[in-house]
Design a protein around this motif. Structure first.
Motif, PDB file in Angstrom:
ATOM      1  N   UNK A 211       0.868  -1.173   0.000  1.00  0.00           N
ATOM      2  CA  UNK A 211       0.000   0.000   0.000  1.00  0.00           C
ATOM      3  C   UNK A 211       0.908   1.228   0.000  1.00  0.00           C
ATOM      4  N   UNK A 212       0.907   1.985  -1.082  1.00  0.00           N
ATOM      5  CA  UNK A 212       1.886   3.051  -1.229  1.00  0.00           C
ATOM      6  C   UNK A 212       1.228   4.245  -1.906  1.00  0.00           C
ATOM      7  N   UNK A 213       1.563   5.434  -1.433  1.00  0.00           N
ATOM      8  CA  UNK A 213       0.890   6.647  -1.881  1.00  0.00           C
ATOM      9  C   UNK A 213       1.911   7.688  -2.324  1.00  0.00           C
ATOM     10  N   UNK A 214       1.669   8.258  -3.525  1.00  0.00           N
ATOM     11  CA  UNK A 214       2.517   9.324  -4.023  1.00  0.00           C
ATOM     12  C   UNK A 214       3.859   8.818  -4.522  1.00  0.00           C
ATOM     13  N   UNK A 215       4.808   9.728  -4.734  1.00  0.00           N
ATOM     14  CA  UNK A 215       6.102   9.370  -5.334  1.00  0.00           C
ATOM     15  C   UNK A 215       6.964   8.477  -4.474  1.00  0.00           C
ATOM     16  N   UNK A 216       6.602   8.236  -3.198  1.00  0.00           N
ATOM     17  CA  UNK A 216       7.385   7.338  -2.352  1.00  0.00           C
ATOM     18  C   UNK A 216       7.408   5.926  -2.932  1.00  0.00           C
ATOM     19  N   UNK A 217       6.545   5.640  -3.908  1.00  0.00           N
ATOM     20  CA  UNK A 217       6.564   4.337  -4.564  1.00  0.00           C
ATOM     21  C   UNK A 217       7.944   4.051  -5.164  1.00  0.00           C
ATOM     22  N   UNK A 218       8.653   5.079  -5.595  1.00  0.00           N
ATOM     23  CA  UNK A 218       9.985   4.871  -6.158  1.00  0.00           C
ATOM     24  C   UNK A 218      10.972   4.405  -5.095  1.00  0.00           C
ATOM     25  N   UNK A 219      10.807   4.882  -3.865  1.00  0.00           N
ATOM     26  CA  UNK A 219      11.642   4.410  -2.766  1.00  0.00           C
ATOM     27  C   UNK A 219      11.349   2.956  -2.455  1.00  0.00           C
ATOM     28  N   UNK A 220      10.084   2.567  -2.575  1.00  0.00           N
ATOM     29  CA  UNK A 220       9.690   1.181  -2.319  1.00  0.00           C
ATOM     30  C   UNK A 220      10.349   0.243  -3.326  1.00  0.00           C
ATOM     31  N   UNK A 221      10.374   0.646  -4.580  1.00  0.00           N
ATOM     32  CA  UNK A 221      11.021  -0.171  -5.616  1.00  0.00           C
ATOM     33  C   UNK A 221      12.507  -0.343  -5.302  1.00  0.00           C
ATOM     34  N   UNK A 222      13.149   0.733  -4.884  1.00  0.00           N
ATOM     35  CA  UNK A 222      14.567   0.651  -4.541  1.00  0.00           C
ATOM     36  C   UNK A 222      14.789  -0.284  -3.355  1.00  0.00           C
ATOM     37  N   UNK A 223      13.898  -0.231  -2.370  1.00  0.00           N
ATOM     38  CA  UNK A 223      14.006  -1.114  -1.209  1.00  0.00           C
ATOM     39  C   UNK A 223      13.838  -2.577  -1.628  1.00  0.00           C
ATOM     40  N   UNK A 224      12.929  -2.842  -2.535  1.00  0.00           N
ATOM     41  CA  UNK A 224      12.724  -4.200  -3.055  1.00  0.00           C
ATOM     42  C   UNK A 224      14.014  -4.704  -3.706  1.00  0.00           C
ATOM     43  N   UNK A 225      14.687  -3.821  -4.428  1.00  0.00           N
ATOM     44  CA  UNK A 225      15.942  -4.185  -5.081  1.00  0.00           C
ATOM     45  C   UNK A 225      17.039  -4.418  -4.037  1.00  0.00           C
ATOM     46  N   UNK A 226      17.115  -3.551  -3.038  1.00  0.00           N
ATOM     47  CA  UNK A 226      18.143  -3.677  -2.006  1.00  0.00           C
ATOM     48  C   UNK A 226      18.026  -5.000  -1.251  1.00  0.00           C
ATOM     49  N   UNK A 227      16.796  -5.422  -0.983  1.00  0.00           N
ATOM     50  CA  UNK A 227      16.583  -6.659  -0.231  1.00  0.00           C
ATOM     51  C   UNK A 227      16.756  -7.897  -1.089  1.00  0.00           C
ATOM     52  N   UNK A 228      16.887  -7.721  -2.403  1.00  0.00           N
ATOM     53  CA  UNK A 228      17.054  -8.866  -3.284  1.00  0.00           C
ATOM     54  C   UNK A 228      15.862  -9.797  -3.300  1.00  0.00           C
ATOM     55  N   UNK A 229      14.665  -9.239  -3.212  1.00  0.00           N
ATOM     56  CA  UNK A 229      13.460 -10.069  -3.130  1.00  0.00           C
ATOM     57  C   UNK A 229      13.125 -10.680  -4.481  1.00  0.00           C
ATOM     58  N   UNK A 230      12.758 -11.933  -4.471  1.00  0.00           N
ATOM     59  CA  UNK A 230      12.382 -12.633  -5.697  1.00  0.00           C
ATOM     60  C   UNK A 230      10.886 -12.542  -5.949  1.00  0.00           C
ATOM     61  N   UNK A 231      10.093 -12.380  -4.894  1.00  0.00           N
ATOM     62  CA  UNK A 231       8.640 -12.270  -5.068  1.00  0.00           C
ATOM     63  C   UNK A 231       8.304 -10.942  -5.730  1.00  0.00           C
ATOM     64  N   UNK A 232       7.527 -10.944  -6.810  1.00  0.00           N
ATOM     65  CA  UNK A 232       7.181  -9.695  -7.494  1.00  0.00           C
ATOM     66  C   UNK A 232       6.318  -8.794  -6.622  1.00  0.00           C
ATOM     67  N   UNK A 233       6.337  -7.498  -6.951  1.00  0.00           N
ATOM     68  CA  UNK A 233       5.498  -6.515  -6.272  1.00  0.00           C
ATOM     69  C   UNK A 233       4.152  -6.394  -6.957  1.00  0.00           C
TER      70      UNK A 233
END
Length: 597
Positions: A211-233
């Motif tokens: 659940x993400x609101x506004x441009x902070x969605x770009x930070x969420x994508x970066x966090x997903x990359x940093x954690x090396x998650x395999x499960x898609x968003x």
């Protein structure tokens, strides 16, 4: 070449009968959702069942189809779920079916406090209810996927209890997939908070919902990359920045983002942010509902039957169609005094137009800042075309949020907000000052007033008051934030370092404008400028305050201003302030020639 159709044949997309068959796979390195053998990108909205019964529910689904919505999200199974699923199937709309799981602390989710460590019977009851719902609806053709809980870990404070819930969620997801292998399973969290727990304990989750609101969605994508998650968003809620992420104004109030920002966030953000973040899986815009004015849920698509900007933004994002009729445009809304005596009349600065030239009806509401008290009507008098409007201040002291609602003949509703301090008595004021009255002209100037000692936020910010001002005489102010830092604020105070504990400030009653020059090093920096940021919670507050929010700077110097006519400027203790939110690559801005005129 392997085509989507051949891929579907190989993995058996349609081998089972009864209900839908939804497969999460991969295509060309990106996740791919196949619904009954066809690629499916979610154009969804979160959905609340209308209160008016079956006829209104049918009308809602006809409307959803007209908006080109192909999926809805519900948070829980209840008595309305069979009708929702049946109508969704009839209109070719899929449903993310939520299985509600209780939260670990009181909060906005219904104050549903639950102890995930100690309440064994409560865990069993939720387990049984979730699996019963899966058994009941797994063969329904409208089911898209299952969403197990919403922001549960986000609402649990204790680490031990977070782990206990994550282990429960992992077991539940595994059991749901055993019962129904034909539909993916996800859970929804606020931002990226739950991801480390899901990665450790919830291997059966096919997708990570956010659940993400506004441009902070770009930070969420970066966090997903940093954690090396395999499960898609997958984006389980999306909309304009919520008040929980909005910086407080000069009175400490958090105001709704402007309607224009709300519209563009959805209309543009869908293609610019949501689809890239999910690699075209898509998600759900928040929120398709008709909410009473008394609840103050301005993010809904309708309020008391009147259309809000999110409705037309969904139409543009999903169907490529502009609004059939534009909302009234509230060009400016502010109180002429920052502080007002309780129950007295307060003049407003208000400019409203309707793009189609229709008549606009106005309503004014007030709500105490930081409370769950419903907004209530403000008594008003006067008119825009006969010298202006006044409202009667509330009788209870404190910081109040004022809202203006503007309705046009097409049943659109526009909203703007401001805040005001209501006091039993207005504090005494200072002495008058000659104009122009400068906050900063040049680092060496002896005509500067106030002290730039109100540092806020990132302590690593570098502020240089002797920066050579290219294209300007003398020096300017340079504020530089390093990459990775947080937000930064700087206020010019009188007395220095004082946040309202001492008497001080200047009487600037004759001023009609506060103006300044600013530019950005790159030309896309966003800054909020303000004055008078000390509110009623201090002994010696500013008597007026205003802000120019989210100014997008250019590389060239530009002059900006805040109008002051009609404001109570008898004691201004914070003569100027700026607030800059950092970017991933850092930020550098320049300011010069700040003065009252």
């Amino acid at each position: 070449m392997l085509t989507v159709g051949l891929l579907c044949a190989l993995i058996g997309c349609n081998r089972q009968v009864g209900g839908s068959n939804v497969v999460l796979t991969e295509w060309a390195g990106s996740p791919l959702l196949l619904v009954d053998g066809q690629p499916f990108s979610i154009r969804g909205v979160t959905f609340t069942v209308p209160a008016g019964g079956r006829a209104e529910l049918q009308a809602a689904f006809q409307d959803l189809a007209a908006l080109n919505v192909n999926a809805i999200r519900i948070w829980a199974v209840d008595d309305d779920t069979p009708a929702v699923l049946d109508l969704a199937a009839r209109h070719g709309i899929r449903v993310m079916v939520g299985l509600w799981l209780r939260h670990g602390q009181p909060g906005p989710q219904g104050n549903d406090r639950f102890d995930w460590l100690a309440d064994v019977d409560g865990r069993r009851a939720q387990w049984d209810a979730a699996l019963d719902a899966v058994r009941r609806f797994r063969h329904h053709p409208a089911v898209l996927m299952w969403a197990l809980g919403n922001e549960v870990i986000d609402n649990i404070a204790a680490e031990e209890e977070r782990i206990a819930f994550a282990e429960f969620l992992g077991r539940l997801a595994t059991e749901v997939k055993k019962l129904d292998p034909r539909h993916p399973v996800t859970s929804a969290g606020s931002s990226s908070v739950p991801w480390p727990y899901w990665r450790e304990h919830c291997g059966a989750l096919d997708l990570f919902g956010v659940n993400v609101y506004g441009p902070v969605i770009n930070d969420v994508v970066e966090r997903h990359r940093e954690l090396g998650l395999r499960s898609p968003l997958i984006v389980t809620e999306f909309g304009a920045t919520g008040i929980w992420d909005v910086a407080p104004d000069a009175n400490g109030a958090r105001l709704q983002v402007p309607d224009a920002v709300r519209y563009r966030t959805i209309a543009d953000g869908w293609n610019d942010w949501v689809l890239p973040a999910t690699k075209n899986l898509g998600g759900f815009v928040f929120h398709y509902a008709d909410t009473p004015v008394s609840e103050g849920n301005w993010w809904s698509t309708r309020v008391d039957g009147h259309t809000r900007p999110s409705y037309w933004a969904i139409r543009e994002a999903f169907a490529g169609k502009p609004p059939a009729d534009h909302l009234p445009t509230i060009l400016h809304f502010a109180t002429r005094r920052r502080m007002v005596k309780a129950a007295t009349w307060l003049p407003l600065d208000l400019q409203v137009t309707d793009p189609e030239g229709g008549a606009v009806d106005l309503e004014f509401l007030a709500q105490p800042e930081g409370t769950a008290v419903a907004p209530s009507a403000l008594q008003s008098r006067g008119a825009l075309d006969t010298g202006g409007i006044e409202v009667r201040a509330p009788t209870t002291p404190g910081v109040w949020i004022f809202s203006v609602l503007a309705r046009d003949p097409f049943r659109n509703l526009a909203l703007a907000q401001t805040s005001v301090i209501v006091a039993d008595e207005i504090p005494e004021t200072g002495a008058g000052e000659p104009l122009p009255f400068y906050v900063f002209r040049d680092d060496a100037s002896d005509s500067n007033h106030f002290s730039p000692t109100g540092h806020m936020g990132d302590a690593r910010a570098n502020v240089d008051f002797g920066q050579q001002a290219d294209g300007q005489q003398g020096t300017s102010i340079r504020v530089r934030l390093d990459p990775g830092g947080g937000w930064y604020g700087l206020a010019w105070l009188d007395p220095p370092f004082d946040w309202g504990r001492e008497r001080g400030g200047f009487d600037l009653s004759g001023a009609t404008t506060l103006s300044w020059l600013a530019r950005g090093e790159d030309g896309d920096e966003t800054v909020t400028f303000a004055f008078g940021i000390l509110g009623a919670d201090v002994k010696w507050p500013d008597t007026a305050g205003a802000e120019l929010r989210d100014v997008r700077l250019t590389r060239a110097w530009r002059r900006y201003s805040i109008p002051l006519a009609g404001r109570d400027l008898t004691r201004i203790k914070t003569g100027f302030a700026l607030f800059a939110r950092n970017r991933e690559r850092g930020l550098t801005i320049f300011v010069d020639d700040i003065g009252y005129h």
